[in-house]
Write a protein that holds these residues in place. Structure first.
Motif, PDB file in Angstrom:
ATOM      1  N   VAL A   1      16.135  11.186  -0.889  1.00 32.21           N
ATOM      2  CA  VAL A   1      15.028  12.180  -0.324  1.00 32.21           C
ATOM      3  C   VAL A   1      15.192  11.813   1.470  1.00 32.21           C
ATOM      4  O   VAL A   1      14.202  11.412   1.477  1.00 32.21           O
ATOM      5  CB  VAL A   1      13.877  12.635  -0.872  1.00 32.21           C
ATOM      6  N   ASP A   2      15.076  13.292   2.571  1.00 30.04           N
ATOM      7  CA  ASP A   2      14.665  12.907   3.563  1.00 30.04           C
ATOM      8  C   ASP A   2      13.189  13.640   3.251  1.00 30.04           C
ATOM      9  O   ASP A   2      13.463  15.129   3.028  1.00 30.04           O
ATOM     10  CB  ASP A   2      15.771  13.737   4.142  1.00 30.04           C
ATOM     11  N   ASN A   3      12.261  12.314   3.776  1.00 33.60           N
ATOM     12  CA  ASN A   3      10.754  13.463   2.671  1.00 33.60           C
ATOM     13  C   ASN A   3      10.715  13.248   4.004  1.00 33.60           C
ATOM     14  O   ASN A   3       9.218  14.339   4.266  1.00 33.60           O
ATOM     15  CB  ASN A   3      10.167  12.152   1.898  1.00 33.60           C
TER      16      ASN A   3
ATOM     17  N   PRO B   1       8.426  12.794  -4.078  1.00 40.05           N
ATOM     18  CA  PRO B   1       9.585  12.979  -4.648  1.00 40.05           C
ATOM     19  C   PRO B   1       9.598  11.694  -5.590  1.00 40.05           C
ATOM     20  O   PRO B   1      10.629  11.520  -6.824  1.00 40.05           O
ATOM     21  CB  PRO B   1      10.412  12.757  -3.496  1.00 40.05           C
ATOM     22  N   THR B   2       9.528  10.559  -5.008  1.00 39.34           N
ATOM     23  CA  THR B   2       9.305   8.994  -5.124  1.00 39.34           C
ATOM     24  C   THR B   2       8.191   8.609  -7.421  1.00 39.34           C
ATOM     25  O   THR B   2       8.904   8.128  -7.632  1.00 39.34           O
ATOM     26  CB  THR B   2       9.233   7.453  -4.766  1.00 39.34           C
ATOM     27  N   GLU B   3       7.627   9.622  -6.648  1.00 40.80           N
ATOM     28  CA  GLU B   3       7.078   9.649  -8.486  1.00 40.80           C
ATOM     29  C   GLU B   3       7.863  10.632  -9.373  1.00 40.80           C
ATOM     30  O   GLU B   3       7.524  10.996 -10.618  1.00 40.80           O
ATOM     31  CB  GLU B   3       5.919  10.094  -8.361  1.00 40.80           C
ATOM     32  N   VAL B   4       8.866  11.552  -9.331  1.00 39.15           N
ATOM     33  CA  VAL B   4       9.607  11.584 -10.385  1.00 39.15           C
ATOM     34  C   VAL B   4      10.768  11.705 -10.201  1.00 39.15           C
ATOM     35  O   VAL B   4      11.819  13.238 -10.603  1.00 39.15           O
ATOM     36  CB  VAL B   4       9.027  13.595 -10.266  1.00 39.15           C
TER      37      VAL B   4
ATOM     38  N   ILE C   1      12.317  19.092  -6.371  1.00 44.44           N
ATOM     39  CA  ILE C   1      13.364  17.770  -6.355  1.00 44.44           C
ATOM     40  C   ILE C   1      13.514  17.012  -7.766  1.00 44.44           C
ATOM     41  O   ILE C   1      14.442  16.374  -7.967  1.00 44.44           O
ATOM     42  CB  ILE C   1      12.692  16.935  -5.648  1.00 44.44           C
ATOM     43  N   SER C   2      12.260  17.164  -9.106  1.00 39.79           N
ATOM     44  CA  SER C   2      12.650  16.182  -9.708  1.00 39.79           C
ATOM     45  C   SER C   2      13.402  16.970 -11.026  1.00 39.79           C
ATOM     46  O   SER C   2      14.235  16.323 -11.434  1.00 39.79           O
ATOM     47  CB  SER C   2      11.387  16.573 -10.546  1.00 39.79           C
TER      48      SER C   2
ATOM     49  N   VAL D   1       0.433  -1.160  -0.206  1.00 38.67           N
ATOM     50  CA  VAL D   1      -0.226  -0.162  -0.026  1.00 38.67           C
ATOM     51  C   VAL D   1       0.578   1.100   0.212  1.00 38.67           C
ATOM     52  O   VAL D   1       0.626   2.167  -0.933  1.00 38.67           O
ATOM     53  CB  VAL D   1      -1.191   0.408   1.165  1.00 38.67           C
ATOM     54  N   TYR D   2       1.835   1.570   0.729  1.00 34.37           N
ATOM     55  CA  TYR D   2       3.237   2.255   1.267  1.00 34.37           C
ATOM     56  C   TYR D   2       3.504   3.070  -0.258  1.00 34.37           C
ATOM     57  O   TYR D   2       3.852   4.146  -0.949  1.00 34.37           O
ATOM     58  CB  TYR D   2       3.565   1.684   2.168  1.00 34.37           C
ATOM     59  N   ALA D   3       3.905   1.945  -1.679  1.00 34.13           N
ATOM     60  CA  ALA D   3       4.713   2.020  -1.953  1.00 34.13           C
ATOM     61  C   ALA D   3       3.741   2.342  -3.122  1.00 34.13           C
ATOM     62  O   ALA D   3       4.041   3.369  -3.879  1.00 34.13           O
ATOM     63  CB  ALA D   3       4.826   0.414  -2.664  1.00 34.13           C
ATOM     64  N   ASP D   4       2.884   2.067  -3.327  1.00 36.94           N
ATOM     65  CA  ASP D   4       1.579   2.536  -4.357  1.00 36.94           C
ATOM     66  C   ASP D   4       1.133   4.002  -4.308  1.00 36.94           C
ATOM     67  O   ASP D   4       1.264   4.915  -5.153  1.00 36.94           O
ATOM     68  CB  ASP D   4       0.512   1.661  -4.604  1.00 36.94           C
ATOM     69  N   VAL D   5       0.955   4.652  -2.640  1.00 38.02           N
ATOM     70  CA  VAL D   5       1.007   5.769  -2.540  1.00 38.02           C
ATOM     71  C   VAL D   5       1.936   6.666  -2.862  1.00 38.02           C
ATOM     72  O   VAL D   5       1.720   7.882  -3.366  1.00 38.02           O
ATOM     73  CB  VAL D   5      -0.110   5.542  -0.728  1.00 38.02           C
ATOM     74  N   PHE D   6       3.479   5.861  -2.565  1.00 36.47           N
ATOM     75  CA  PHE D   6       4.197   6.944  -2.674  1.00 36.47           C
ATOM     76  C   PHE D   6       5.193   6.853  -4.095  1.00 36.47           C
ATOM     77  O   PHE D   6       5.398   7.056  -4.614  1.00 36.47           O
ATOM     78  CB  PHE D   6       5.550   6.446  -2.006  1.00 36.47           C
ATOM     79  N   GLY D   7       4.225   5.584  -5.280  1.00 38.32           N
ATOM     80  CA  GLY D   7       4.426   6.078  -6.456  1.00 38.32           C
ATOM     81  C   GLY D   7       6.186   5.131  -6.958  1.00 38.32           C
ATOM     82  O   GLY D   7       6.743   5.412  -7.312  1.00 38.32           O
ATOM     83  N   ALA D   8       5.917   4.043  -5.914  1.00 35.20           N
ATOM     84  CA  ALA D   8       7.526   3.812  -5.103  1.00 35.20           C
ATOM     85  C   ALA D   8       7.574   1.754  -6.275  1.00 35.20           C
ATOM     86  O   ALA D   8       6.071   1.341  -6.176  1.00 35.20           O
ATOM     87  CB  ALA D   8       7.477   3.573  -4.295  1.00 35.20           C
TER      88      ALA D   8
END
Length: 428
Positions: A207-209, A220-223, A189-190, A74-81
């Motif tokens: 990235v320290d998010n 950030p993990t989406e870009v 960041i991108s 779930v976390y991976a999907d939410v953060f695009g990772a």
């Protein structure tokens, strides 16, 4: 309440009403961002068919804990990772970031921070050569940093000159930390990712998010960021997670970080969740809404203090990419009164009076207002400041907008009570 104090409070409330009218358009945009992020979280829950049995948890080794496994998905999907590692076993954001960096780096590699000196608590993680603490530098990982330019932008000429054959990881701190600068947006960041990989394609970007999650509609993990870390007692825990952190990004790098959290060969396949899963899931569900509440409180605080002649950063109508609201004072006394006023507004430990002290991991005495249900939970209303010139207080969080508003008014009335500021009737 004394008659004079009542008059001051009435004047502050009148000003607050006008401030809320002033910032109403910004509030509507923040509500929209929170709504879109909430939909994103719900869709991830639905995709992975989250059910009541996922909240049961495990004991012992924690083998085959389906709730833990689905939480990572779930976390991976939410953060695009590609992958994520979400655990209560991370003791803090610093511990989480440490595991991520130790997972990415090997002796002989270099870590290069391009956003200036990182947050104070990471200084000991980076360490010094031969310090005997097991720091990165003690293990033969070299370190360099490029200060930001005067306007808070990345100094690209200096970055290009600093990247060497041994540079492996580029570090980016999204949030301002204890600096008077703008935090970095996901778009910025991108652009950083594109520029460093144009210089050296094999570089890894970390990235320290912390404080940034759900403040924008993308992460950030989406870009293009390779690995990212944050704390569950900040934004993504939604005020319910009682401890923990997350790491997400490339599947290979997440696995390497998991080996640092547990042990090589074991990684993320073990780790009893011990009854924490329901709060972590539900906290993630609530997080976008609560982050939106905290952001509205920060906008209100900025507008209110600006109306009284204080300098704030970001300003009330500036773009927001993290929870932190900075307010500058001319001396230590009003800064301390501000932080103590935030404590006075708490539902928990309002009777406690915080004082500056030498907190482990910090280089200057620090004062912290932390009337929170979760110790150190900075998605809840809190404030802190190093006692050093320039005297800047950093306020963050708020589970409800109403609490942040009450905290700001209480902090201002505390400053009036100590004759550090004067509230005039024409403030409105």
């Amino acid at each position: 309440m004394l008659k004079e104090e009542s008059h001051v409070w009435d004047t502050l409330e009148q000003a607050a009403q006008q401030v809320e009218e002033q910032v109403s358009a910004v509030f509507r945009q923040l509500d929209r961002t929170a709504e879109r992020n909430e939909w994103k979280v719900i869709r991830a829950f639905q995709k992975h068919q989250v059910s009541d049995y996922h909240f049961s948890g495990s004991t012992g080794y924690g083998y085959n804990d389906r709730g833990r496994e689905v939480l990572d998905l779930v976390y991976a999907d939410v953060f695009g990772a590609e992958a994520a590692l979400v655990r209560p076993h991370f003791a803090s954001g610093t511990h989480t970031i440490s595991c991520a960096l130790f997972g990415m780096l090997r002796p002989g590699d270099e870590l290069l921070y391009i956003t200036g000196k990182p947050y104070d608590t990471l200084h000991k993680v980076i360490g010094k050569p031969g310090d005997g603490t097991g720091s990165l530098r003690d293990w033969g990982v070299s370190y360099n940093e490029v200060p930001l330019q005067g306007d808070g932008a990345v100094d690209w000429l200096a970055v290009e000159a600093a990247i060497s054959d041994n540079t492996k990881v580029i570090g980016i701190q999204r949030s301002r930390g204890y600096d008077w600068r703008a935090s970095f947006t996901v778009h910025e960041i991108s652009e950083m990712v594109k520029r460093v990989k144009a210089i050296k394609p094999e570089l890894l970007v970390f990235v320290d998010n912390c404080y940034g999650e759900f403040t924008e509609e993308t992460e950030p993990t989406e870009v293009g960021v390779d690995l990212m870390a944050g704390s569950l007692i900040k934004n993504p825990g939604g005020g319910l997670a009682s401890t923990g952190g997350y790491i997400c990004g490339s599947a290979r790098l997440v696995e390497q970080a998991a080996y640092r959290l547990t042990a090589p060969g074991i990684g993320g396949d073990v780790g009893a969740m011990l009854g924490t899963l329901r709060a972590i899931y539900q906290g993630l569900f609530l997080a976008p809404h609560i982050v939106g509440q905290a952001l509205k409180g920060a906008v209100f605080a900025a507008a209110m203090f600006e109306r009284l002649g204080f300098e704030s950063h970001p300003k009330w109508n500036d773009p927001r990419t993290d929870l932190i609201q900075a307010v500058r004072f001319k001396q230590a006394e009003p800064l301390i009164a501000f932080v103590q006023g935030i404590q006075r507004a708490a539902a928990v430990d309002a009777h406690v009076v915080p004082e500056p002290w030498d907190m482990p991991g910090y280089e200057h005495p620090v004062i912290m207002a932390a009337g929170t249900f979760i110790q150190g939970g900075s998605l809840e209303l809190s404030a802190d400041a190093p006692i050093r010139d320039p005297f800047i207080a950093y306020m963050q969080g708020g589970l409800t907008y109403g609490h942040v508003k009450y905290g700001v008014l209480t902090a201002l009335s505390t400053m009036v009570e100590r004759k550090l500021i004067v509230i005039k009737p024409n403030i409105t």
